[in-house]
Design a protein around this motif. Structure first.
Motif, PDB file in Angstrom:
ATOM      1  N   THR A 138      11.061  -2.715  13.511  1.00  0.00           N
ATOM      2  CA  THR A 138       9.819  -3.231  14.093  1.00  0.00           C
ATOM      3  C   THR A 138       9.589  -4.681  13.695  1.00  0.00           C
ATOM      4  O   THR A 138       9.375  -4.985  12.530  1.00  0.00           O
ATOM      5  CB  THR A 138       8.619  -2.376  13.651  1.00  0.00           C
ATOM      6  OG1 THR A 138       8.838  -1.025  14.058  1.00  0.00           O
ATOM      7  CG2 THR A 138       7.327  -2.884  14.268  1.00  0.00           C
ATOM      8  N   ALA A 139       9.655  -5.565  14.683  1.00  0.00           N
ATOM      9  CA  ALA A 139       9.283  -6.965  14.490  1.00  0.00           C
ATOM     10  C   ALA A 139       7.888  -7.136  15.085  1.00  0.00           C
ATOM     11  O   ALA A 139       7.464  -6.352  15.935  1.00  0.00           O
ATOM     12  CB  ALA A 139      10.282  -7.876  15.174  1.00  0.00           C
ATOM     13  N   VAL A 140       7.169  -8.137  14.635  1.00  0.00           N
ATOM     14  CA  VAL A 140       5.783  -8.306  15.062  1.00  0.00           C
ATOM     15  C   VAL A 140       5.556  -9.720  15.582  1.00  0.00           C
ATOM     16  O   VAL A 140       5.868 -10.693  14.895  1.00  0.00           O
ATOM     17  CB  VAL A 140       4.796  -8.031  13.903  1.00  0.00           C
ATOM     18  CG1 VAL A 140       3.359  -8.044  14.424  1.00  0.00           C
ATOM     19  CG2 VAL A 140       5.106  -6.723  13.203  1.00  0.00           C
ATOM     20  N   GLY A 188       5.425  -2.862   7.863  1.00  0.00           N
ATOM     21  CA  GLY A 188       5.243  -2.771   6.412  1.00  0.00           C
ATOM     22  C   GLY A 188       5.691  -1.440   5.855  1.00  0.00           C
ATOM     23  O   GLY A 188       6.329  -1.365   4.794  1.00  0.00           O
ATOM     24  N   ALA A 189       5.393  -0.365   6.564  1.00  0.00           N
ATOM     25  CA  ALA A 189       5.803   0.971   6.117  1.00  0.00           C
ATOM     26  C   ALA A 189       7.321   1.120   6.155  1.00  0.00           C
ATOM     27  O   ALA A 189       7.923   1.675   5.233  1.00  0.00           O
ATOM     28  CB  ALA A 189       5.134   2.044   6.981  1.00  0.00           C
ATOM     29  N   GLN A 190       7.962   0.612   7.211  1.00  0.00           N
ATOM     30  CA  GLN A 190       9.425   0.679   7.292  1.00  0.00           C
ATOM     31  C   GLN A 190      10.070  -0.110   6.157  1.00  0.00           C
ATOM     32  O   GLN A 190      11.033   0.345   5.526  1.00  0.00           O
ATOM     33  CB  GLN A 190       9.901   0.131   8.639  1.00  0.00           C
ATOM     34  CG  GLN A 190       9.573   1.005   9.814  1.00  0.00           C
ATOM     35  CD  GLN A 190       9.867   0.333  11.145  1.00  0.00           C
ATOM     36  OE1 GLN A 190      10.220  -0.843  11.216  1.00  0.00           O
ATOM     37  NE2 GLN A 190       9.716   1.079  12.226  1.00  0.00           N
ATOM     38  N   ALA A 203       0.836  -1.203   0.000  1.00  0.00           N
ATOM     39  CA  ALA A 203       0.000   0.000   0.000  1.00  0.00           C
ATOM     40  C   ALA A 203       0.873   1.256   0.000  1.00  0.00           C
ATOM     41  O   ALA A 203       0.455   2.311  -0.478  1.00  0.00           O
ATOM     42  CB  ALA A 203      -0.933   0.013   1.209  1.00  0.00           C
ATOM     43  N   GLN A 204       2.086   1.137   0.528  1.00  0.00           N
ATOM     44  CA  GLN A 204       2.993   2.270   0.643  1.00  0.00           C
ATOM     45  C   GLN A 204       3.864   2.479  -0.595  1.00  0.00           C
ATOM     46  O   GLN A 204       4.367   3.580  -0.814  1.00  0.00           O
ATOM     47  CB  GLN A 204       3.921   2.084   1.850  1.00  0.00           C
ATOM     48  CG  GLN A 204       3.215   2.032   3.168  1.00  0.00           C
ATOM     49  CD  GLN A 204       2.743   3.382   3.637  1.00  0.00           C
ATOM     50  OE1 GLN A 204       3.366   4.387   3.386  1.00  0.00           O
ATOM     51  NE2 GLN A 204       1.601   3.400   4.302  1.00  0.00           N
ATOM     52  N   ALA A 205       4.072   1.421  -1.387  1.00  0.00           N
ATOM     53  CA  ALA A 205       5.002   1.506  -2.520  1.00  0.00           C
ATOM     54  C   ALA A 205       4.588   0.542  -3.619  1.00  0.00           C
ATOM     55  O   ALA A 205       3.888  -0.439  -3.367  1.00  0.00           O
ATOM     56  CB  ALA A 205       6.411   1.182  -2.051  1.00  0.00           C
TER      57      ALA A 205
END
Length: 190
Positions: free
Chosen positions: A141-143, A168-170, A32-34
């Protein structure tokens, strides 16, 4: 300029899967970001021959295509269910077959799923050392998500959703930056 190739890998051996849902959430935000060329793979796609291969040359075609996709990716989202405090043995086995230089400098987002909160540090204590060995560029950021964060197979917990979106954004930002600053090849310059 070609779109960066982002490969999601979920170490689940069945569908549907909570791990796959979490990998999908990070991939969805990144795309969605790229403008990315996104592909997702499950261990189901590798087939049972993955576990039977002791070396790369013993991999059957289905498992070899998963390995090739990992090595050819510009970035990865990797996820595994947690068993006994770590990623699955089959997950480690696959990465034992990855060429040691294939992931150097590539952005990697790490996700994991488990039965409860007591496994939350698996991303820091098991995954990060593995991808550190490869010299991968691990996003900050890990999830981690536990069973309680899902309802009917869908990720529903707002905090985990926010972390997946952040990851996802990072990842997208790194892929776009790397793609924009990559040196032109002779073929691309012609």
């Amino acid at each position: 300029m070609t779109r960066p190739r982002l490969v999601g890998l979920s170490a689940n051996v069945q569908r549907p899967s909570k791990t796959r849902a979490l990998v999908d959430a990070v991939l969805g935000e990144a795309s969605a970001q790229a403008d990315l060329d996104v592909r997702i793979l499950d261990f189901v796609d590798a087939g049972p021959g993955l576990g039977a291969a002791w070396t790369r040359d013993q991999l059957p075609p289905a498992a070899r295509s998963v390995l090739d996709a990992i090595e050819a990716a510009d970035g990865l989202v990797v996820g595994s269910p947690v068993y006994k405090g770590a990623y699955t043995g089959l997950f480690k086995h696959l990465f034992d077959l990855v060429d040691p230089g294939a992931l150097a400098g590539k952005p990697v987002a790490i996700v994991a799923t488990g039965g409860g909160a007591r496994h939350a540090l698996v991303v820091e204590h098991a995954f990060r050392p593995l991808f550190g060995f490869f010299g991968a560029l691990q996003i900050p950021t890990a999830v981690y998500a536990s069973d309680a964060d899902f309802h009917a197979g869908l990720l529903t917990e707002a905090g985990v959703q926010a972390r997946a979106a952040e990851a996802g954004a990072q990842l997208a930002a790194l892929l776009v930056h790397r793609n924009a600053t990559a040196p032109l090849t002779l073929a691309a310059a012609e």
